[in-house]
Design a protein around this motif. Structure first.
Motif, PDB file in Angstrom:
ATOM      1  N   PHE A 288       0.822  -1.191  -0.024  1.00 12.54           N
ATOM      2  CA  PHE A 288      -0.147   0.018   0.039  1.00 12.54           C
ATOM      3  C   PHE A 288       0.962   1.149  -0.047  1.00 12.54           C
ATOM      4  O   PHE A 288       0.676   2.097  -0.898  1.00 12.54           O
ATOM      5  CB  PHE A 288      -0.890   0.049   1.180  1.00 12.54           C
ATOM      6  N   PHE A 289       1.678   1.426   0.770  1.00  7.92           N
ATOM      7  CA  PHE A 289       2.670   2.561   1.071  1.00  7.92           C
ATOM      8  C   PHE A 289       3.569   2.626  -0.250  1.00  7.92           C
ATOM      9  O   PHE A 289       4.035   3.744  -0.568  1.00  7.92           O
ATOM     10  CB  PHE A 289       3.311   2.381   2.242  1.00  7.92           C
ATOM     11  N   TRP A 290       3.949   1.641  -0.803  1.00 11.87           N
ATOM     12  CA  TRP A 290       5.028   1.626  -1.784  1.00 11.87           C
ATOM     13  C   TRP A 290       4.137   2.411  -3.038  1.00 11.87           C
ATOM     14  O   TRP A 290       4.609   3.072  -3.966  1.00 11.87           O
ATOM     15  CB  TRP A 290       5.349   0.250  -2.074  1.00 11.87           C
ATOM     16  N   SER A 291       2.924   1.792  -3.180  1.00 18.19           N
ATOM     17  CA  SER A 291       2.180   2.330  -4.482  1.00 18.19           C
ATOM     18  C   SER A 291       1.408   3.420  -4.398  1.00 18.19           C
ATOM     19  O   SER A 291       0.975   4.096  -5.296  1.00 18.19           O
ATOM     20  CB  SER A 291       0.994   1.008  -4.619  1.00 18.19           C
ATOM     21  N   THR A 292       1.392   4.134  -3.007  1.00 16.73           N
ATOM     22  CA  THR A 292       0.693   5.361  -2.843  1.00 16.73           C
ATOM     23  C   THR A 292       1.930   6.414  -2.686  1.00 16.73           C
ATOM     24  O   THR A 292       1.586   7.576  -2.139  1.00 16.73           O
ATOM     25  CB  THR A 292      -0.183   5.437  -1.779  1.00 16.73           C
ATOM     26  N   GLU A 293       3.023   6.116  -2.712  1.00 22.28           N
ATOM     27  CA  GLU A 293       4.529   7.043  -2.330  1.00 22.28           C
ATOM     28  C   GLU A 293       4.333   8.100  -3.392  1.00 22.28           C
ATOM     29  O   GLU A 293       3.824   8.386  -4.490  1.00 22.28           O
ATOM     30  CB  GLU A 293       5.550   6.518  -2.971  1.00 22.28           C
ATOM     31  N   GLY A 294       4.079   9.441  -2.499  1.00 24.50           N
ATOM     32  CA  GLY A 294       4.101  10.678  -3.087  1.00 24.50           C
ATOM     33  C   GLY A 294       2.457  11.447  -3.480  1.00 24.50           C
ATOM     34  O   GLY A 294       2.357  12.235  -3.901  1.00 24.50           O
ATOM     35  N   ILE A 295       1.736  10.216  -3.422  1.00 21.30           N
ATOM     36  CA  ILE A 295       0.225  10.543  -3.424  1.00 21.30           C
ATOM     37  C   ILE A 295      -0.511  10.782  -2.229  1.00 21.30           C
ATOM     38  O   ILE A 295      -1.176  11.965  -2.282  1.00 21.30           O
ATOM     39  CB  ILE A 295      -0.430   9.178  -4.313  1.00 21.30           C
ATOM     40  N   ILE A 296      -0.545   9.916  -1.474  1.00 18.60           N
ATOM     41  CA  ILE A 296      -1.136  10.356  -0.190  1.00 18.60           C
ATOM     42  C   ILE A 296      -0.164  10.314   1.202  1.00 18.60           C
ATOM     43  O   ILE A 296      -0.806  10.424   2.375  1.00 18.60           O
ATOM     44  CB  ILE A 296      -2.138   9.274   0.127  1.00 18.60           C
ATOM     45  N   HIS A 297       0.973  10.153   0.863  1.00 19.60           N
ATOM     46  CA  HIS A 297       1.879  10.152   2.157  1.00 19.60           C
ATOM     47  C   HIS A 297       3.192  10.585   1.323  1.00 19.60           C
ATOM     48  O   HIS A 297       3.584  10.453   0.400  1.00 19.60           O
ATOM     49  CB  HIS A 297       2.009   9.002   2.972  1.00 19.60           C
ATOM     50  N   PRO A 298       4.100  11.086   2.407  1.00 17.77           N
ATOM     51  CA  PRO A 298       5.416  11.697   2.211  1.00 17.77           C
ATOM     52  C   PRO A 298       6.533  10.548   2.226  1.00 17.77           C
ATOM     53  O   PRO A 298       7.773  10.968   1.906  1.00 17.77           O
ATOM     54  CB  PRO A 298       5.685  12.764   2.961  1.00 17.77           C
ATOM     55  N   PHE A 299       6.286   9.526   2.465  1.00 15.84           N
ATOM     56  CA  PHE A 299       7.329   8.581   2.789  1.00 15.84           C
ATOM     57  C   PHE A 299       8.010   7.721   1.677  1.00 15.84           C
ATOM     58  O   PHE A 299       7.218   7.264   0.678  1.00 15.84           O
ATOM     59  CB  PHE A 299       6.650   7.505   3.826  1.00 15.84           C
ATOM     60  N   ASP A 300       9.225   7.809   1.456  1.00 13.82           N
ATOM     61  CA  ASP A 300       9.735   6.926   0.344  1.00 13.82           C
ATOM     62  C   ASP A 300       9.777   5.533   0.651  1.00 13.82           C
ATOM     63  O   ASP A 300       9.816   5.224   1.842  1.00 13.82           O
ATOM     64  CB  ASP A 300      11.159   7.514   0.130  1.00 13.82           C
ATOM     65  N   SER A 301       9.907   4.875  -0.273  1.00 13.67           N
ATOM     66  CA  SER A 301       9.748   3.370  -0.269  1.00 13.67           C
ATOM     67  C   SER A 301      10.992   2.686   0.559  1.00 13.67           C
ATOM     68  O   SER A 301      10.491   1.667   1.419  1.00 13.67           O
ATOM     69  CB  SER A 301      10.039   2.396  -1.691  1.00 13.67           C
ATOM     70  N   THR A 302      12.052   3.495   0.849  1.00 14.30           N
ATOM     71  CA  THR A 302      13.147   2.768   1.516  1.00 14.30           C
ATOM     72  C   THR A 302      12.835   2.874   3.075  1.00 14.30           C
ATOM     73  O   THR A 302      13.022   2.082   3.974  1.00 14.30           O
ATOM     74  CB  THR A 302      14.518   3.427   1.222  1.00 14.30           C
ATOM     75  N   THR A 303      12.313   4.192   3.396  1.00 17.16           N
ATOM     76  CA  THR A 303      11.934   4.330   4.892  1.00 17.16           C
ATOM     77  C   THR A 303      10.615   3.396   5.330  1.00 17.16           C
ATOM     78  O   THR A 303      10.736   2.817   6.313  1.00 17.16           O
ATOM     79  CB  THR A 303      11.345   5.846   4.939  1.00 17.16           C
ATOM     80  N   VAL A 304       9.737   3.285   4.363  1.00 20.52           N
ATOM     81  CA  VAL A 304       8.730   2.524   4.795  1.00 20.52           C
ATOM     82  C   VAL A 304       9.220   0.971   5.074  1.00 20.52           C
ATOM     83  O   VAL A 304       8.945   0.347   5.981  1.00 20.52           O
ATOM     84  CB  VAL A 304       7.750   2.511   3.494  1.00 20.52           C
TER      85      VAL A 304
END
Length: 484
Positions: A288-304
């Protein structure tokens, strides 16, 4: 070490010495010439496997540190750069966020293996797709495409696929280094590279190139426009991949028979454990967080990914302990990947990559060529220089600005300059030839499922056909729809 590998190692050192001793061109810093010498040395080792990848990484760091460190400082030629500063450059890749993402993906794959979730998922997929090798290959390609739509990281997609494919192999009672494992693993990572081209958000290097283009040309390519341009190429290449792989690695289907009914095996696993359920939640969280990076949250894939790993290590409520994970991680893979990034960074910092590109273009009279011929030459050069880069993002940083400068320097042209740059960005993702050429390749290679020779045998026809298709599209489809 056998005679062939000994000869290859000696040849690598001979080439290194020859390039170092060649007269230094005025426009190329001494440090850049020596970085190019190490690049040639590294490519020979990677192609011939004269030594293992981790050992080659140690050689590369040592050579870069000494040769570049003893070269004149580019800002103050009266002084040497110094081995201390050169060492910082030579290990710069170890501080890359991409390295952390690769490490996180390896740990996630280990979690799948430790909990057995990868086998459960694999059995479920096989129960739907079927167990014939050809159908498994089709399923692998389709899953790769679907993940590319939602997950903006090739490494993360590989981290999802690799343990599942290992589970499929295990379900047939076959070893990690079996033909079936090699077939599925190589198919997966080659398909990931193909769809890095087909989908704008599938890879970080695409964002790097678009940033350069927006800065220089003031334009951006929408997700839909990119898909219109690149997806037809990727679809055709997916079909090509199917035929290449099913003919390259032939599986004796009789070896897959009599292994028990897939649904019965799935039933025999019993109820899902609490750790499997936790891992499913973590995996869905990551997707979820990978696919919505920069869309609904500011976290990059590595941080997540690092946050997810931190949770998985928490005692009692997590999934595993360090003692369980540590022996199963391919640490050599991480060393090689970091060194490859460092190699690219040193080539950039010493102007070696830019000098090589610019002089090559000038020598062949590129700007006077017809458009399709220009694209053919640039694409070929792009593919060849990729041999020295473990990171397509680094390659995009080195190569795309040079292509932009080439287009801008030509002034008014009869073709669309930004379109030519975008096509070169497509070719940036041609990481088909060596495991070292892409992080997803290295992640899969770290499992021991296939050899470099097997990967190269698949990569050569895929690269040749992909290259010819780039030329064909440049002469037809991309002109018809206004990209060129």
């Amino acid at each position: 070490m056998n005679k062939k590998k000994s000869f290859a190692l000696i040849a690598a050192f001979v080439v290194l010495v020859i390039i170092v001793l060649l007269p230094n061109p005025e426009s190329l810093p001494v440090a850049g010439q020596r970085a190019l010498a190490v690049l040639a040395f590294a490519v020979i080792l990677w192609v011939t496997e004269a030594v293992s990848y981790p050992v080659s990484a140690i050689f590369i760091v040592a050579l870069l540190t000494v040769l570049v460190g003893l070269a004149p400082d580019m800002e103050n030629p009266a002084e040497l750069l110094g081995t201390k500063d050169a060492l910082v450059m030579s290990i710069g890749g170890f501080s890359s966020t991409a390295l952390l993402l690769v490490a996180g993906a390896l740990v996630l794959a280990t979690a799948m293996e430790l909990t057995g979730l990868h086998k459960r998922i694999a059995l479920y997929i096989m129960s739907k797709v079927g167990t014939a090798p050809g159908r498994l290959v089709i399923g692998t390609i389709l899953v790769s495409f679907v993940l590319a739509l939602f997950v903006p990281s090739a490494t993360a997609r590989a981290g999802t696929l690799v343990p599942i494919l290992l589970g499929m192999t295990a379900a047939f009672g076959l070893a990690k280094d079996s033909k079936l494992s090699a077939l599925l693993m190589i198919t997966a990572v080659q398909s990931i590279s193909i769809w890095n081209i087909g989908i704008k958000t599938a890879a970080a290097q695409n964002m790097v190139a678009l940033g350069f283009m927006e800065s220089e040309f003031g334009i951006d390519f929408s997700w839909g426009a990119w898909f219109l341009y690149a997806a037809p190429w990727a679809i055709i290449m997916s079909v090509v991949l199917y035929f290449v792989m099913t003919r390259l690695i032939k599986i004796d289907e009789s070896n897959l028979e009599g292994k028990g009914d897939i649904k019965e095996q799935l039933k025999a696993l019993g109820a899902m454990t609490i750790k499997e359920k936790r891992l499913i939640i973590v995996s869905l969280f990551l997707l979820f967080f990978w696919s919505t990076e920069g869309i609904i949250h500011p976290f990059d894939s590595t941080t997540v990914t690092i946050i997810a790993l931190a949770y998985m290590f928490i005692p009692k409520i997590g999934i595993f302990s360090w003692a369980e994970v540590q022996p199963k991680i391919a640490w050599g893979t991480l060393i090689v990947f970091a060194t490859g990034i460092s190699m690219g960074q040193v080539l950039l910092a010493t102007n070696g990559a830019s000098w090589l590109s610019e002089k090559s273009f000038e020598a062949i009279g590129l700007t006077t060529m017809p458009l399709v011929m220009m694209i053919a030459v640039l694409a070929l050069f792009n593919i060849l220089i990729h041999l020295g880069f473990a990171s397509a993002t680094s390659l995009a940083s080195a190569f795309i600005p040079i292509v932009i400068a080439l287009v801008v320097g030509m002034g008014e042209t009869a073709f669309n300059g930004p379109g030519l740059v975008l096509i070169m960005q497509f070719v940036i993702s041609f990481g088909f030839l060596l495991p070292i050429n892409a992080p997803q390749n290295m992640l899969a290679y770290g499992t021991g499922a296939f050899t470099t020779k097997q990967f190269l045998k698949s990569g050569i026809p895929i690269t040749i056909i992909g290259y010819l298709l780039i030329i064909l599209f440049s002469a037809t489809y991309w002109q018809w729809i206004g990209l060129l």
